[in-house]
Design a protein around this motif. Structure first.
Motif, PDB file in Angstrom:
ATOM      1  N   LEU A 164       0.837  -1.201   0.000  1.00 31.18           N
ATOM      2  CA  LEU A 164       0.000   0.000   0.000  1.00 31.18           C
ATOM      3  C   LEU A 164       0.875   1.254   0.000  1.00 31.18           C
ATOM      4  N   SER A 212      -1.528  -3.071  -5.206  1.00 32.06           N
ATOM      5  CA  SER A 212      -2.081  -2.285  -4.098  1.00 32.06           C
ATOM      6  C   SER A 212      -1.509  -0.874  -4.103  1.00 32.06           C
ATOM      7  N   SER A 216      -3.987   2.401  -4.098  1.00 31.79           N
ATOM      8  CA  SER A 216      -4.056   3.166  -2.850  1.00 31.79           C
ATOM      9  C   SER A 216      -3.425   4.550  -2.945  1.00 31.79           C
ATOM     10  N   HIS A 219      -5.267   7.121  -1.447  1.00 28.20           N
ATOM     11  CA  HIS A 219      -5.627   6.806  -0.063  1.00 28.20           C
ATOM     12  C   HIS A 219      -4.385   6.771   0.827  1.00 28.20           C
ATOM     13  N   GLU A 225      -9.490   9.504   3.088  1.00 33.96           N
ATOM     14  CA  GLU A 225      -9.719   8.142   3.578  1.00 33.96           C
ATOM     15  C   GLU A 225      -8.421   7.351   3.483  1.00 33.96           C
ATOM     16  N   TRP A 227      -5.544   4.600   3.883  1.00 32.71           N
ATOM     17  CA  TRP A 227      -5.508   3.152   4.092  1.00 32.71           C
ATOM     18  C   TRP A 227      -4.272   2.726   4.873  1.00 32.71           C
ATOM     19  N   THR A 228      -3.464   3.702   5.272  1.00 32.08           N
ATOM     20  CA  THR A 228      -2.297   3.423   6.104  1.00 32.08           C
ATOM     21  C   THR A 228      -2.240   4.446   7.236  1.00 32.08           C
ATOM     22  N   PRO A 246      -0.726  -0.731   7.268  1.00 33.20           N
ATOM     23  CA  PRO A 246      -2.123  -0.750   6.830  1.00 33.20           C
ATOM     24  C   PRO A 246      -3.110  -0.584   7.980  1.00 33.20           C
ATOM     25  N   THR A 247      -4.197   0.102   7.695  1.00 34.28           N
ATOM     26  CA  THR A 247      -5.339   0.168   8.598  1.00 34.28           C
ATOM     27  C   THR A 247      -6.281  -0.979   8.255  1.00 34.28           C
ATOM     28  N   ALA A 249      -9.194  -0.601   7.077  1.00 29.17           N
ATOM     29  CA  ALA A 249      -9.768  -0.256   5.770  1.00 29.17           C
ATOM     30  C   ALA A 249      -8.805  -0.598   4.645  1.00 29.17           C
ATOM     31  N   GLY A 250      -7.511  -0.398   4.882  1.00 28.13           N
ATOM     32  CA  GLY A 250      -6.518  -0.746   3.879  1.00 28.13           C
ATOM     33  C   GLY A 250      -6.475  -2.243   3.620  1.00 28.13           C
ATOM     34  N   ALA A 253      -9.421  -3.234   1.565  1.00 24.21           N
ATOM     35  CA  ALA A 253      -9.257  -2.843   0.164  1.00 24.21           C
ATOM     36  C   ALA A 253      -8.335  -3.809  -0.570  1.00 24.21           C
TER      37      ALA A 253
END
Length: 264
Positions: A164, A212, A216, A219, A225, A227-228, A246-247, A249-250, A253
């Motif tokens: 990501l 990814s 991303s 993001h 939003e 993702w990390t 990563p979160t 959400a990440g 995704a």
């Protein structure tokens, strides 16, 4: 399409393991029960063997034990039908460099009271640039991982899943990204080199590639939003985060990207 109940083995480092994402199912590995391997397995009804491990290098996938864990490839058996791979970042000290730079920049701020020269010396203790040979070595290692997977599981579908994006168009120096305008592009260049290594390895081996990194880009840290995560001195148990990882959400995704790839 891979049949439900088929054996799926996930290999990789923290960007696959998911440290800091509840629930943590293996504390030593920093492995989450909501990382992308678990999400993909749940979505497709696969029998998952997740040996992802935070801090893993490609050597830890191939032949070098990590802590008490054997080389990750040992988990791949002849009946394995899917293998995902996210590794190589730690070979380059990608996130580690970002974290050290952020920490030293944070320490350098109060040091400016002692003079700009002192502060600059602190910041200069981290190098953000790698030579071409370092990226070529990661490419070669990823190719070897794919080849070794196929030796152990000839019928397996192999998917390389790159990292990501951390630094994107919306990323600016701030409290949770304590790098300056000169340092941030160097981190982005390292990420580009890592993504290129995955692309070359996929082209060389014919493995599937989930980008990814490209998905991303909008993001990254500082976006609406992300993702990390950004930088934090507080650990997750005290309300902080694992920096530059990563979160939830990440991970969701990335799992969606993998499932989409597998359905094509």
């Amino acid at each position: 399409m891979i049949a439900p109940g088929s054996r799926y083995v996930a290999l990789g480092s923290s960007f696959a393991a998911g440290p800091g994402i509840d629930p943590i199912v293996d504390r030593a590995a920093g492995r989450s029960g909501n990382n992308y391997p678990h999400l993909v397995a749940a979505e497709l009804g696969l029998d998952l063997t997740d040996v992802t491990y935070s801090g893993a290098t490609t050597a830890n996938l191939l032949d070098t034990p990590q802590d008490d864990a054997p080389p990750q490839l040992d988990a791949v058996a002849p009946d394995t039908v899917l293998v995902t791979i996210t590794a190589g970042g730690n070979d380059l000290e990608y996130v580690g460099t970002f974290v050290r730079g952020s920490l030293l920049n944070t320490l350098a701020k109060p040091a400016t009271l002692l003079g700009r020269r002192v502060a600059n010396r602190i910041r200069a203790r981290v190098s953000y640039l790698k030579d071409d040979a370092a990226y070529e070595a990661v490419t070669a290692s990823l190719v070897t991982v794919v080849e070794r997977v196929r030796e152990r599981a000839p019928e397996a579908r192999v998917v390389l899943v790159d990292y990501l994006t951390l630094v994107g168009p919306a990323t600016r120096p701030r409290l949770d990204v304590p790098l300056n305008e000169e340092q941030l592009p160097s981190v982005a260049m390292m990420a580009d080199g890592l993504a290129a290594a995955f692309a070359k390895a996929a082209a060389t081996t014919g493995a599937d590639l989930v980008t990814s990194s490209a998905a991303s880009r909008e993001h990254a840290i500082g976006s609406a939003e992300p993702w990390t995560t950004g930088f934090s001195l507080r650990p997750p148990v005290l309300g902080g985060v694992v920096p530059y990882h990563p979160t939830a959400a990440g991970m969701r995704a990335v799992a969606d990207l993998i499932v989409r790839t597998l359905k094509t």
